[in-house]
Design an enzyme around this catalytic site. Structure first.
Site, mmCIF file in Angstrom:
data_model
loop_
_atom_site.group_PDB
_atom_site.id
_atom_site.type_symbol
_atom_site.label_atom_id
_atom_site.label_comp_id
_atom_site.label_asym_id
_atom_site.label_seq_id
_atom_site.Cartn_x
_atom_site.Cartn_y
_atom_site.Cartn_z
ATOM 1 N N ASN A 1 63.442 54.942 -2.943
ATOM 2 C CA ASN A 1 62.180 55.290 -3.013
ATOM 3 C C ASN A 1 61.250 54.245 -4.041
ATOM 4 O O ASN A 1 61.415 54.552 -5.253
ATOM 5 C CB ASN A 1 61.814 56.702 -3.210
ATOM 6 C CG ASN A 1 60.387 57.104 -3.386
ATOM 7 O OD1 ASN A 1 59.428 56.303 -2.972
ATOM 8 N ND2 ASN A 1 60.248 58.354 -3.896
ATOM 9 N N TRP A 2 60.727 53.375 -3.634
ATOM 10 C CA TRP A 2 59.988 52.564 -4.585
ATOM 11 C C TRP A 2 58.723 52.977 -5.152
ATOM 12 O O TRP A 2 58.109 52.443 -6.038
ATOM 13 C CB TRP A 2 59.778 51.081 -3.735
ATOM 14 C CG TRP A 2 60.716 50.365 -3.629
ATOM 15 C CD1 TRP A 2 62.208 50.543 -3.850
ATOM 16 C CD2 TRP A 2 60.748 48.770 -3.294
ATOM 17 N NE1 TRP A 2 62.762 49.332 -3.813
ATOM 18 C CE2 TRP A 2 62.037 48.270 -3.464
ATOM 19 C CE3 TRP A 2 59.843 47.864 -2.994
ATOM 20 C CZ2 TRP A 2 62.288 47.070 -3.173
ATOM 21 C CZ3 TRP A 2 59.842 46.525 -2.788
ATOM 22 C CH2 TRP A 2 61.574 46.247 -2.953
ATOM 23 N N LYS A 3 58.131 54.123 -4.674
ATOM 24 C CA LYS A 3 56.873 54.807 -5.102
ATOM 25 C C LYS A 3 55.850 53.831 -5.012
ATOM 26 O O LYS A 3 55.757 53.049 -4.328
ATOM 27 C CB LYS A 3 57.298 55.377 -6.364
ATOM 28 C CG LYS A 3 58.450 56.409 -6.359
ATOM 29 C CD LYS A 3 58.692 57.359 -7.739
ATOM 30 C CE LYS A 3 59.977 58.182 -7.537
ATOM 31 N NZ LYS A 3 60.265 59.028 -8.604
ATOM 32 N N HIS B 1 57.826 64.942 -1.240
ATOM 33 C CA HIS B 1 58.145 64.456 -2.666
ATOM 34 C C HIS B 1 57.577 65.173 -3.712
ATOM 35 O O HIS B 1 56.293 65.586 -3.600
ATOM 36 C CB HIS B 1 58.035 63.018 -2.728
ATOM 37 C CG HIS B 1 58.938 62.475 -4.251
ATOM 38 N ND1 HIS B 1 58.396 62.797 -5.158
ATOM 39 C CD2 HIS B 1 60.090 61.683 -4.087
ATOM 40 C CE1 HIS B 1 59.130 62.301 -6.177
ATOM 41 N NE2 HIS B 1 60.213 61.725 -5.361
ATOM 42 N N GLU C 1 56.151 64.445 -6.312
ATOM 43 C CA GLU C 1 54.957 63.528 -6.853
ATOM 44 C C GLU C 1 53.910 63.991 -5.899
ATOM 45 O O GLU C 1 52.675 64.088 -6.340
ATOM 46 C CB GLU C 1 55.286 62.228 -6.925
ATOM 47 C CG GLU C 1 56.222 61.967 -8.534
ATOM 48 C CD GLU C 1 57.057 61.028 -8.264
ATOM 49 O OE1 GLU C 1 56.932 60.017 -7.480
ATOM 50 O OE2 GLU C 1 58.107 60.793 -9.101
ATOM 51 N N GLU D 1 65.955 67.195 -5.243
ATOM 52 C CA GLU D 1 65.404 66.395 -6.497
ATOM 53 C C GLU D 1 64.855 67.315 -7.596
ATOM 54 O O GLU D 1 63.729 67.831 -7.463
ATOM 55 C CB GLU D 1 64.168 65.422 -6.080
ATOM 56 C CG GLU D 1 64.710 64.486 -5.059
ATOM 57 C CD GLU D 1 63.925 63.113 -5.133
ATOM 58 O OE1 GLU D 1 64.437 62.047 -5.223
ATOM 59 O OE2 GLU D 1 62.511 63.175 -5.399
ATOM 60 N N GLY E 1 63.046 60.411 -13.106
ATOM 61 C CA GLY E 1 62.546 59.534 -14.154
ATOM 62 C C GLY E 1 62.763 59.928 -15.508
ATOM 63 O O GLY E 1 62.138 59.284 -16.321
ATOM 64 N N SER F 1 67.258 60.279 -11.515
ATOM 65 C CA SER F 1 68.131 59.416 -12.277
ATOM 66 C C SER F 1 69.182 59.128 -11.965
ATOM 67 O O SER F 1 70.267 59.147 -12.718
ATOM 68 C CB SER F 1 68.002 60.475 -13.661
ATOM 69 O OG SER F 1 66.749 60.679 -14.433
ATOM 70 N N GLY G 1 65.106 56.593 -7.361
ATOM 71 C CA GLY G 1 63.617 56.097 -7.792
ATOM 72 C C GLY G 1 63.815 54.847 -8.388
ATOM 73 O O GLY G 1 64.239 53.580 -7.767
ATOM 74 N N GLY G 2 63.665 54.759 -9.639
ATOM 75 C CA GLY G 2 63.695 53.630 -10.502
ATOM 76 C C GLY G 2 64.788 52.544 -10.302
ATOM 77 O O GLY G 2 64.595 51.420 -10.255
#
Ligand code: 13P
Length: 250
Positions: free
Chosen positions: A8-10, A92, A94, A162, A168, A208, A229-230
């Site tokens: 997930n590149w957000k 998600h 977010e 999640e 993150g 993470s 994610g990251g």
């Protein structure tokens, strides 16, 4: 059931970032697991075009619940499909926080995704306050029940667990905590849709995930992949996670 490594590149990535996705695809030409990157919508067509003939699939990060209409700035599920997406992340944390998305809205979006032929990755997860209050299973159970429509199948539904406090932050639940939630989610899906369906819905862990902790996470029962994610932004890191998932299927 094929395990799934999803990135997930957000809100990260421009045209120059496509090289990272292509490096991931090139590193796993005969992937034993499913590979997915969900870039920002602006990159879906270019990534899907570049990934043609590779195992890499492309997904969206959200869609509108309606098929079309006067919703400035929004994107429909059919538009994602038309752009080359086969998956869409929905609900998600977010989006739930930034845009006030409710379980009912996520459910409507999931129905829209299915109507457009997309596989929905529906996200659930507790906040730290909810975990500390001993309410984790109550919260994820309510989110699962409310966000997933009737008519689920292994082909069109993936659930991502999640924990909000793990996203993150570099904090990861213990293997026991992940196992408890994934076992609970599996049992809840089995009870609602029947074991024939429940056991085919992939349950991803997200929060993470790194190459250094991936093998331990993928060894947990009822973990069928990851939503990353990251670490999905850098080909070398995402590749390390994919390799760990491939190792876990032997
Ligand atoms: P991180 O892997 O950066 O913690 O993000 C997880 C996530 O939110 C994926 O959807």
């Amino acid at each position: 059931m094929r395990k799934l490594a999803a990135g997930n590149w957000k809100m990260n990535g421009t045209t120059g970032s496509l090289a990272e996705a292509m490096a991931v695809a090139a590193a796993h030409p005969d992937a034993a697991v499913e590979l997915l990157i969900c870039p920002p919508a602006t990159l879906i067509t270019a990534m899907a075009t570049a990934a043609t003939g590779t195992p890499l699939e492309v997904g969206g990060q959200d869609c509108h619940a309606a098929a079309s209409g006067a919703h400035t700035g929004d994107i429909s599920a059919a538009m994602l499909s038309d752009a080359g997406a086969s998956y869409v992340i929905l609900g998600h944390s977010e989006r739930r926080t930034d845009h006030g998305e409710t379980d009912a809205l996520v459910r409507a979006k999931t129905e829209a995704a299915w109507a457009a032929g997309l596989t929905a990755i529906v996200c659930v997860g507790e906040t730290l306050a909810e975990r500390d209050a001993g309410r984790t299973l109550e919260v994820v159970g309510r989110q699962l029940d409310g966000s997933v429509p009737n008519g689920a199948s292994g082909a069109r539904l993936v659930i991502a667990y999640e924990p909000v406090w793990a996203i993150g932050t570099g904090k990861v639940p213990t293997t026991g905590q992940i196992a408890e939630v994934h076992d609970f989610l599996r049992a809840r899906l089995d009870a609602r849709f029947g074991e024939g369906v429940g056991r085919l819905v992939r349950l991803l862990y997200g929060g993470s995930v790194k190459p250094s902790n991936a093998a331990e996470i993928f060894a947990i029962r009822n973990v069928d992949g990851a939503l990353v994610g990251g670490a999905s932004l850098k080909a070398a890191e995402f590749s390390g996670i994919i390799a760990a998932l491939e190792d876990s299927v032997g």
